[in-house]
Structures are given as structure tokens and as C-alpha cells.
Design an enzyme around this catalytic site. Structure first.
Site, PDB file in Angstrom:
ATOM      1  N   SER A  18       0.829  -1.216   0.000  1.00  0.00           N
ATOM      2  CA  SER A  18       0.000   0.000   0.000  1.00  0.00           C
ATOM      3  C   SER A  18       0.854   1.252   0.000  1.00  0.00           C
ATOM      4  O   SER A  18       1.951   1.271   0.581  1.00  0.00           O
ATOM      5  CB  SER A  18      -0.869  -0.024   1.263  1.00  0.00           C
ATOM      6  OG  SER A  18      -1.437   1.233   1.474  1.00  0.00           O
ATOM      7  N   ALA A  19       0.313   2.312  -0.576  1.00  0.00           N
ATOM      8  CA  ALA A  19       0.991   3.608  -0.565  1.00  0.00           C
ATOM      9  C   ALA A  19       1.084   4.188   0.844  1.00  0.00           C
ATOM     10  O   ALA A  19       1.849   5.128   1.056  1.00  0.00           O
ATOM     11  CB  ALA A  19       0.242   4.585  -1.477  1.00  0.00           C
ATOM     12  N   TYR A  42      -1.682   0.044   9.995  1.00  0.00           N
ATOM     13  CA  TYR A  42      -1.877  -0.706   8.756  1.00  0.00           C
ATOM     14  C   TYR A  42      -0.626  -0.597   7.877  1.00  0.00           C
ATOM     15  O   TYR A  42      -0.116  -1.601   7.352  1.00  0.00           O
ATOM     16  CB  TYR A  42      -3.113  -0.143   8.034  1.00  0.00           C
ATOM     17  CG  TYR A  42      -3.391  -0.735   6.688  1.00  0.00           C
ATOM     18  CD1 TYR A  42      -3.821  -2.050   6.562  1.00  0.00           C
ATOM     19  CD2 TYR A  42      -3.245   0.031   5.526  1.00  0.00           C
ATOM     20  CE1 TYR A  42      -4.087  -2.588   5.314  1.00  0.00           C
ATOM     21  CE2 TYR A  42      -3.513  -0.503   4.284  1.00  0.00           C
ATOM     22  CZ  TYR A  42      -3.935  -1.810   4.176  1.00  0.00           C
ATOM     23  OH  TYR A  42      -4.195  -2.340   2.943  1.00  0.00           O
ATOM     24  N   LYS A  46       2.230  -3.519   6.403  1.00  0.00           N
ATOM     25  CA  LYS A  46       2.646  -3.682   4.999  1.00  0.00           C
ATOM     26  C   LYS A  46       4.164  -3.557   4.870  1.00  0.00           C
ATOM     27  O   LYS A  46       4.807  -4.343   4.165  1.00  0.00           O
ATOM     28  CB  LYS A  46       1.954  -2.626   4.114  1.00  0.00           C
ATOM     29  CG  LYS A  46       0.439  -2.789   4.018  1.00  0.00           C
ATOM     30  CD  LYS A  46       0.077  -4.077   3.322  1.00  0.00           C
ATOM     31  CE  LYS A  46      -1.414  -4.212   3.090  1.00  0.00           C
ATOM     32  NZ  LYS A  46      -1.779  -5.530   2.589  1.00  0.00           N
ATOM     33  N   ASP A 190      -4.371  11.194   8.930  1.00  0.00           N
ATOM     34  CA  ASP A 190      -4.508  11.571   7.510  1.00  0.00           C
ATOM     35  C   ASP A 190      -3.332  12.435   7.065  1.00  0.00           C
ATOM     36  O   ASP A 190      -2.683  13.069   7.886  1.00  0.00           O
ATOM     37  CB  ASP A 190      -5.794  12.384   7.300  1.00  0.00           C
ATOM     38  CG  ASP A 190      -6.942  11.536   6.777  1.00  0.00           C
ATOM     39  OD1 ASP A 190      -6.721  10.348   6.473  1.00  0.00           O
ATOM     40  OD2 ASP A 190      -8.058  12.068   6.660  1.00  0.00           O
TER      41      ASP A 190
END
Ligand code: UDP
Length: 232
Positions: A18-19, A42, A46, A190
Site C-alpha cells: 500500500s501507498a 496498517y 505492509k 490523515d
């Protein structure tokens, strides 16, 4: 998984990364050699699996790994038969908007309007799930065609960024109605902008995303409208 694969002499794997593993930037499109600095749990999971696969490849180049770093996969299969059906209240923008459009949730909350972006809302590189699927197909074929092991780390994105308000407007065009929304505080974890530099995927795999933001909104809505209760 890799222990069982080795036992049966199966040495090729495509890994969905994932980015979110990348550290933030607001100026550049993100290339694969950008800092790995996850900003949520998360992303840490990854990055940890990427490290494990990299170590394994370095220990024995029989292994072939294609690590694909997705930007923001959205949309649904164009048939309307396969789509996203998250449990409970969705966290991500697209399923949340679809649920508002379907009248299951009253209003979308837009997380922040004071980000350093053109309209103040977060900008993301949304990519249609069917383009992501094709990226896997091309990556796996690439591994199959090579006799020796290989380690690929590749972005899957469109290279274009859209703000939350641009997504809402495109969705409005698809449904012919207005999605009700309100601006609220930023969500923790975010960042402002995340856009891929997808040129490596094009150079190595000959892969490029084909679907537009309109296609993504249309297919999301088609799935939602055909499956008002998801898979149940
Ligand atoms: N977002 C929002 N309201 C929501 C869900 C998401 O305003 O209910 C915004 C979020 O702040 C980000 C963008 O939409 O700018 C994409 O968020 P999403 O959770 O879909 O993906 P990610 O945060 O993983 O990039």
C-alpha cells in the site's frame, strides 16, 4: 505462507502492499524509492511484510516477488456483481459516499478543509479496482516469463490526484443528485496529498491505469444500486 510455498517448491508471489507505507510529501509524485515511513498501524504491517519478503529474496534468489503498492483502490467490477461491502460504518471515502447516495447514511463528513491543497480538502490518487486487477495479472506474467528470481516493488496508481470535493462532484454527476456533506475536523493519521508516480509500472510491465474518476464513481454506484444490502 512462505514456508508452505517453499515446501511445495512454489516460489512466486504477488504481494498487495500500500501507498500508506510512504512518508508524506505535498510537492512530489511518489516514486518507489521515496522514504518508507508508515504513519498508521496498517502501513506498518505492509512495510514489515515487504521487509520480510526482501530478506527472503536476498537469502535465496529462487524467490520471485512482485510487491505492488496500491494508491487508493475504489470502484467495483463493471458488471455490478463484485464490489465493496465493508462491515458497519465504512471508513473509506467511496463506500461512505455510496452509502449516503443510497440513503443508508444521512451525510458525508469531509475531514478538513484547511489542508494545503487547491480546495483545502485531501487529495488522493484514486484507481479503479479493475486496473489494480490487471496490474496483478501483468506483474505475475512478468514473473512467470523469467527463469531467475526477481524482486519488484511497483506503484499502482494513475498519477492524477483528486480532492474530496472533486470526488463528491463527480459522484453527483453520476447519480444526478447532490450528496449531502458537512466539513468537520481533520481525521487523525490523515495526510494532505498522496499521488503516485506510476512510470515504473509502465516501463517494466507495460501497465497503465485506463479508468477515469467518472468510471470509478459510476461503477461504485452501479454496484451499490444493484446490491443495496451488499452481499447479503
Ligand atoms: N475522507 C473524508 N470523509 C470520509 C472518508 C474519507 O473526507 O468519510 C477523506 C480523507 O480525509 C482523505 C480521502 O477522503 O482525504 C480518502 O480517504 P480514504 O479513507 O478513502 O483513504 P486513505 O485515507 O487511506 O487515503
Amino acid at each position: 505462507l512462505v514456508e508452505v510455498m517453499a515446501k511445495y517448491e512454489c516460489y512466486r508471489l504477488v504481494f498487495s502492499s500500500s501507498a500508506t507505507i510512504y512518508g508524506s510529501t505535498i510537492t512530489d509524485k511518489i516514486k518507489e524509492d521515496h522514504d518508507i515511513k508508515p504513519h498508521n498501524p496498517y502501513g506498518h504491517t505492509k512495510a514489515a511484510v515487504e521487509d520480510l519478503l526482501t530478506d527472503l529474496y536476498n537469502s535465496n534468489d529462487k524467490w520471485s516477488f512482485a510487491i505492488l503498492r496500491y494508491f487508493n483502490p475504489v470502484g467495483a467490477h463493471s458488471s455490478g456483481q463484485i464490489g465493496e461491502d465493508p462491515f458497519g460504518i465504512p471508513n473509506n471515502l467511496f463506500p461512505f459516499i455510496s452509502n449516503v447516495a443510497a440513503g443508508r447514511i444521512k451525510k458525508l463528513k469531509v475531514f478538513g478543509s484547511n489542508w494545503p491543497t487547491p480546495d483545502g480538502t485531501g487529495v488522493r490518487d484514486y484507481i479503479h479496482v479493475s486496473d489494480i486487477a490487471k496490474g496483478h495479472f501483468d506483474a505475475f506474467n512478468y514473473l512467470l516469463q523469467r527463469k531467475k528470481g526477481k524482486l519488484l516493488k511497483i506503484n499502482l496508481g494513475t498519477g492524477k490526484g483528486y480532492s474530496v470535493l472533486e470526488v463528491i462532484n463527480t459522484f453527483n454527476n453520476v447519480i444526478g443528485n447532490k450528496i449531502p456533506y458537512e466539513i468537520v475536523d481533520r481525521r487523525s493519521g490523515d495526510n494532505a496529498i498522496s499521488i503516485a508516480d506510476p512510470s515504473l509500472a509502465k516501463n517494466i510491465l507495460g501497465w497503465e491505469a485506463k479508468n477515469s474518476l467518472f468510471d470509478m464513481c459510476r461503477d461504485s454506484w452501479n454496484w451499490q444500486a444493484k446490491n443495496p444490502n451488499g452481499y447479503y
